[in-house]
Structure formats: structure tokens, C-alpha cells
Design an enzyme around this catalytic site. Structure first.
Site, mmCIF file in Angstrom:
data_model
loop_
_atom_site.group_PDB
_atom_site.id
_atom_site.type_symbol
_atom_site.label_atom_id
_atom_site.label_comp_id
_atom_site.label_asym_id
_atom_site.label_seq_id
_atom_site.Cartn_x
_atom_site.Cartn_y
_atom_site.Cartn_z
ATOM 1 N N PHE A 26 0.777 -1.316 0.119
ATOM 2 C CA PHE A 26 0.172 0.018 0.089
ATOM 3 C C PHE A 26 0.865 1.132 0.021
ATOM 4 O O PHE A 26 1.765 1.469 1.014
ATOM 5 C CB PHE A 26 -0.857 -0.030 1.239
ATOM 6 C CG PHE A 26 -1.756 1.264 1.183
ATOM 7 C CD1 PHE A 26 -2.891 1.145 0.575
ATOM 8 C CD2 PHE A 26 -1.445 2.568 1.719
ATOM 9 C CE1 PHE A 26 -3.755 2.338 0.218
ATOM 10 C CE2 PHE A 26 -2.512 3.696 1.709
ATOM 11 C CZ PHE A 26 -3.440 3.459 0.872
ATOM 12 N N ASP A 30 9.089 2.999 2.098
ATOM 13 C CA ASP A 30 7.947 3.640 2.560
ATOM 14 C C ASP A 30 7.757 3.551 3.985
ATOM 15 O O ASP A 30 7.104 2.303 4.466
ATOM 16 C CB ASP A 30 6.657 3.148 1.455
ATOM 17 C CG ASP A 30 5.506 3.781 1.946
ATOM 18 O OD1 ASP A 30 5.346 4.704 2.930
ATOM 19 O OD2 ASP A 30 4.577 3.841 1.124
ATOM 20 N N LYS A 50 2.340 11.098 7.362
ATOM 21 C CA LYS A 50 1.281 10.672 8.489
ATOM 22 C C LYS A 50 1.717 11.493 9.890
ATOM 23 O O LYS A 50 1.473 12.634 9.758
ATOM 24 C CB LYS A 50 1.161 9.140 8.689
ATOM 25 C CG LYS A 50 0.556 8.704 7.568
ATOM 26 C CD LYS A 50 -0.342 7.148 7.749
ATOM 27 C CE LYS A 50 -1.318 6.940 6.600
ATOM 28 N NZ LYS A 50 -0.843 5.916 5.931
#
Ligand SMILES: *Cc1c(COP(=O)(O)O)cnc(C)c1O
Length: 399
Positions: free
Chosen positions: A138, A223, A252
């Protein structure tokens, strides 16, 4: 509460299926709904709220900067961006950083850097660069990124997709070795796959990947949008294996739970492929984002959040392992980044989350079977005990 939900459903696109709770206030690990009921947040906004809701120092950084200067674009220098980039590079030990807003934008940035590095530094033939990614990855929701996904729903109806991506099984270094060609510019992976259901690779995987990439002059890009900044018990999850990738992507929690802030960080020879006009973002690195991002990085260190995550995560895992219920199929994770896989014959993960909600605990399923436990890293042991008690009670009705 129902009227608000109905209005949102009427006027909003239906691209989410939220739990039926309408939140109005947050403080630390707690959230309150419009009826005044308090919840313990075990979701942390998919790891965007690692510092807790409305952290006073972050709110001060945001409001002070917003009153002074908020947005300049990158047409000019601001007196805030330099300090933020320097702090991020020093913390992660990378040479240079490029600021964007959302995680997906920073991933796109990494992909563009890797391709241009491939053409200019590795002499890959025009438009032939390949980037290797993993099954069940993802990395966000743009067209290029969902094009590298193996998740049917993320892709279906959104093609055609850009080419140049190859997908290999996660956790299989031999597959990486076999997938690399002279045209491979980079290998992009999550050190722990978050949205796939908190999936951990076999021990030593990252080390082997780093070796294979180095031997073949392929960039290793991690990531860490979800796993980074203390979430897994280290500042960066790849530090569990003591490797150093060629680039890392943060997002985030970098925005302090207040606004979207992301970075692509890399070695100088990778970042230097960008020249003026190659890439950009109107809001990327704006003074408010930079002020909040800097304060977030400082808090991560001063409050020892990575260490706290390691310690409390170990406690939570240990307690979960003592549950002894047939309703739990598997428990996985590192630090305060834990997935509890529910045995599907008893309940879906969403059903468990709905029941936890009535007990004052908020979490969200990932896929159909995994309940995610990823609270703000400022949570206390007592608050984890409250969660454990609620989960024990919910699960006790099965088996
Ligand atoms: C959330 C996430 C993204 C995308 O970030 P957005 O800010 O939602 O665009 C990318 N990669 C990983 C690993 C994520 O968890």
C-alpha cells in the site's frame, strides 16, 4: 448523530465506510462524540496521530506560525523550511529532503527521483526504467500508485495505468534477485506492510534486500509513511535490521496529527537529479507545515516516543498472546503497531470494532479480518489495560 451521518452520506462521495460515530473533540489519546461519550483512540488516524490529539505544543507551533506567515509557495524562501529539512535529515541521516503534503505525493516524488536517477546515473535507455514493488503493498491512491497495487478493488475501474512496474512476493529475497534487470532503477517496499494487515517480513529480509540492491546498483526505497517516526519501536522500522536504504518516505505522523506533511529523503546523488521546474508542490514545505513538522520531530526525540512504543508494544503483544481464545487467529506487530487477526468463522474485524466502540474503544479493521491496534504513542500502560479488558470481554462470547 444520525442526522449528521445522513447529511454526510447524502453530500459526500461514498469512498469510505466509517464506523457510525461522530467525533467532535480530541485530547491526547481520547476522543469525544457529539453526545459527549468518551473513547480511547486505538487507531491514531492510521498512525497520523502518534503524538495524541491536539498536542498543546504542536497546536502552539501551528497557531503561532499561522498568525505570522502561513503560505509562501516555493517561489520564495521562508524562514521556516530550512530548519525543518535540516532536522529531518539529521534525524534520519539522509543528505537531502523534498517536502510534499500527502503520503501519496511523497511516494510519487520517490518514484520520479528513482526513474530520473536510473536514466541519468545508471544510463537506463529512454523510458525503459523499471521499479520493483511487492504484492499486497500500500503506497497510496494516485493512478500510478494504484497501478502498482495487487489489490483488486484499488485498481478496478481506474485503468489504464502507467507501465514500468514489476511486482514480486513480499518477504522473498530470491524473487527480488530474479526480478532485477539492467533496467531496474529501484525497489520500493514497506518494512512492515500496514494496510495489508500488519504483515511482517521474515527476519533478515531487509538486510538481504539491501545487499541485493547494492550489488545490482538498484535504489532501495522504504515507504515509512505509516511505520516511521517511532511507530514500530524505532525511529524508522528499517533500523530493526540496521540497514540504510537509499531513500525513505515519511508522512502521516510528520504532520503532528494536525495537517498533511510528507517528505522524501535521500542521498545527495539521488536527490540531485531534480533541477528547478522538474517537480513541485504549491503547499509542500509551507511555513505552517514546516513549523509543525519541526516541532513533531523534536517531540519524537524529547518525549522518547520510539522507546515508549517499543516498551508498550512488547507489553501489549505479550498480554494479547495470553488471551487464549479461538476467536484470535494470529497476532502480529512491532511496537505499538499491532494487528489482531480474527478467526473469520466467529466474526469480521468490523463487527469486533463495532463492539469495541460500544465499550468506548475506537479502532478500525484492515481488510476483513484484522483489527488494528495503533494508538497514539503517548498512551499509558493503564490505558492499554482498559483496551485489553474491553477486547477480552468482546472476544469472550466466541468459542
Ligand atoms: C497512508 C500510507 C500512504 C499514503 O499516504 P496518504 O497521506 O494517505 O496519501 C502511503 N504509504 C503507506 C505505507 C501508508 O500507510
Amino acid at each position: 448523530m444520525n442526522a449528521i451521518i445522513e447529511t454526510e452520506n447524502e453530500y459526500g462521495a461514498q469512498n469510505y465506510l466509517p464506523l457510525p460515530v461522530v467525533l467532535t473533540r480530541g485530547e491526547g489519546v481520547y476522543l469525544w462524540d457529539v453526545d459527549g461519550k468518551r473513547y480511547l483512540d486505538m487507531m491514531g488516524a492510521y498512525s497520523a496521530v502518534s503524538f495524541g490529539h491536539c498536542h498543546p505544543q504542536l497546536v502552539t507551533a501551528l497557531s503561532e506560525q499561522a498568525k505570522r506567515l502561513a503560505v509562501t509557495s516555493r517561489a520564495f524562501y521562508s524562514d521556516k523550511l530550512a530548519g525543518f529539512l535540516k532536522a529531518a535529515c539529521e534525524l534520519t541521516e539522509f543528505d537531502k529532503a523534498l517536502p510534499m503534503n500527502s503520503g501519496a505525493e511523497a511516494v510519487e516524488t520517490a518514484l520520479k527521483a528513482a526513474r530520473k536517477w536510473g536514466y541519468t546515473q545508471k544510463n537506463i535507455a529512454h523510458d525503459q526504467a523499471e521499479i520493483i514493488v511487492c504484492e499486497n503493498n500500500f503506497h497510496g491512491r494516485t493512478i500510478a500508485i494504484v497501478g502498482m497495487s495487487t489489490e483488486h478493488q484499488y485498481r478496478e475501474g481506474f485503468g489504464p495505468f502507467p507501465g514500468g512496474f514489476k511486482c514480486i512476493p513480499y518477504g522473498d529475497p530470491q524473487a527480488l534477485k530474479e526480478a532485477i534487470t539492467p533496467n531496474t532503477a529501484a525497489f520500493l517496499l514497506e518494512p512492515i506492510q500496514g494496510e495489508a494487515g500488519i504483515v511482517m517480513p521474515p527476519e533478515g529480509y531487509l538486510t538481504q534486500c539491501a545487499e541485493i540492491c547494492a550489488q545490482n546498483n538498484v535504489l532501495l526505497l522504504c515507504d515509512e509513511i505509516q511505520t516511521g517516526l517511532g511507530r514500530t519501536g524505532k525511529v524508522l522500522a528499517y533500523q530493526h535490521e540496521n540497514i540504510k536504504p537509499d531513500g525513505v518516505i515519511l508522512g502521516k505522523a510528520l504532520g503532528g496529527g494536525l495537517l498533511p506533511v510528507s517528505l522524501f529523503l535521500a542521498r545527495a546523488d539521488v536527490m540531485d537529479v531534480f533541477t528547478p521546474g522538474d517537480h513541485g508542490s504549491t503547499f509542500g514545505g509551507n511555513p505552517v507545515a514546516a513549523a509543525v513538522g519541526l516541532r513533531a520531530l523534536q517531540l519524537l526525540t524529547s518525549e522518547g516516543l520510539a522507546e515508549r512504543s517499543a516498551e508498550l508494544g512488547e507489553y501489549l503483544l505479550d498480554q494479547l498472546h495470553q488471551f487464549n481464545t479461538p476467536a484470535i487467529k494470529d497476532i502480529r506487530g512491532k511496537g505499538l503497531f499491532i494487528g489482531v487477526e480474527i478467526e473469520p468463522k466467529y466474526a469480521t474485524a468490523r463487527e469486533i470494532c463495532l463492539q469495541l466502540m460500544t465499550h468506548g474503544i475506537l479502532s478500525k479493521e484492515t481488510h476483513k479480518t484484522v483489527v488494528r491496534l495503533a494508538p497514539p504513542l503517548i498512551i499509558t500502560k493503564e490505558q492499554l489495560d482498559t483496551t485489553l479488558a474491553a477486547l477480552r470481554e468482546v472476544l469472550s462470547q466466541y468459542g
